[in-house]
Design a protein around this motif. Structure first.
Motif, short mmCIF file in Angstrom:
data_model
loop_
_atom_site.label_atom_id
_atom_site.label_comp_id
_atom_site.label_asym_id
_atom_site.label_seq_id
_atom_site.Cartn_x
_atom_site.Cartn_y
_atom_site.Cartn_z
N TRP A 39 -11.29 11.85 -9.98
CA TRP A 39 -12.24 10.80 -9.45
C TRP A 39 -13.06 10.28 -10.68
O TRP A 39 -13.79 11.11 -11.24
N PHE A 96 -6.64 13.29 -1.24
CA PHE A 96 -7.96 13.74 -2.16
C PHE A 96 -9.04 12.85 -1.89
O PHE A 96 -9.09 12.02 -2.63
N ASN A 129 -12.30 23.43 -2.68
CA ASN A 129 -12.82 21.95 -2.97
C ASN A 129 -14.17 22.03 -3.88
O ASN A 129 -14.99 22.68 -3.88
N LEU A 134 -12.98 11.60 -1.75
CA LEU A 134 -14.39 11.82 -2.40
C LEU A 134 -15.32 11.56 -1.35
O LEU A 134 -15.67 10.42 -0.85
N CYS A 151 -9.22 6.89 -8.31
CA CYS A 151 -8.55 8.33 -8.06
C CYS A 151 -7.37 8.41 -9.05
O CYS A 151 -6.45 7.42 -9.49
N GLN A 204 -10.13 18.38 -9.66
CA GLN A 204 -9.47 19.48 -8.74
C GLN A 204 -8.24 19.77 -9.31
O GLN A 204 -7.52 19.19 -9.34
N VAL A 248 -15.09 16.74 -2.86
CA VAL A 248 -13.92 16.53 -2.50
C VAL A 248 -13.46 17.19 -1.38
O VAL A 248 -13.80 18.23 -0.86
#
Lengths: 119, 116
Positions: free
Chosen positions: A36, A75, A58, A77, A92, A51, A66
């Motif tokens: 992100w 995925f 996470n 946020l 993203c 990630q 996340v």
């Protein structure tokens, strides 16, 4: 080819509240990175959180966390205790873990979510 | 402090002009990227380079070319600028996968190009 989808063009949150931004992606690979990024009005894109797909846990960075659902290719946020400085465009992004050169080095972005923080 | 520097924040050019956008990074990164950012379309990859003199087309290479003669510098060239190339241009760099795990991309501040 990999794709990244952000279905929320705009979101709004009250200061001190929690907001969740959504991201889904499509890939046939099993090992990759997800990111992100935040782009404030100053335009400087900065990394918020990342990630690794092989990690089940996470990722968390202070107020940012996340929810990584590998099977669902999701995925999201979560921003807790939202602050005025969190107002920005959030992107993203996906990147392969493969190292075959060429296209595997690409960083693929979604269309972004513009987050407004109301005082 | 790591840095990706784009030569201009704002540019105004005339239709048909040849335009050079320059990007320099000081992190010894192998990969460099040029993106175009338009409202509602996110960041679209124009070209990228994973080594000196190496380049690969991204998703929207038409009307653009690139040059990477030195590792730290990646230039985007608009051979004959057109009004539909009015946009925000972002340069980024990163290490190649395998160099180190979890490598992120670092971005310049962007160049807002207007073609009139």
């Amino acid at each position: 080819a990999q794709t990244v989808t952000q279905s929320q063009p705009e979101m709004s949150v009250q200061e001190a509240e929690t907001v969740t931004l959504s991201c889904t992606y499509d890939t046939s690979e099993s090992d990759y990175y997800l990111f992100w990024y935040k782009q404030p009005p100053s335009r400087q894109m900065i990394l918020v959180i990342r990630q690794e797909a092989y990690k089940q846990q996470n990722a968390t960075e202070n107020r940012f966390s996340v929810n990584f659902q590998k099977a669902a290719k999701s995925f999201s946020l979560k921003i807790s205790d939202s602050q005025l400085g969190d107002a920005a465009m959030y992107f993203c992004a996906y990147r392969s873990h493969l190292n075959y050169g060429g296209a595997t080095n690409k960083l693929i972005f979604g269309t972004g979510t513009l987050l407004a923080v109301q005082p | 402090d790591v840095k990706v520097t784009q030569s201009s924040r704002y540019l105004v050019k005339r239709t048909g002009e040849k335009v050079f956008l320059e990007c320099v990074q000081d992190m010894d990164h192998e990969n460099m990227f040029w993106y175009r950012q338009d409202p509602g379309l996110g960041l679209r990859l124009i070209y990228f380079s994973y080594d000196v003199k190496m380049k690969e087309k991204g998703d929207i290479p038409e009307g653009y070319s690139v040059s990477r003669e030195k590792k730290e510098r990646f230039s985007l060239i608009l051979e004959s600028a057109s009004t539909n190339q009015t946009s925000m241009y972002l340069c980024a760099s990163s290490h190649r996968q395998g160099h180190c795990a979890n490598t992120e991309a670092f971005f310049g501040q962007g160049t807002r190009l207007t073609v009139v």
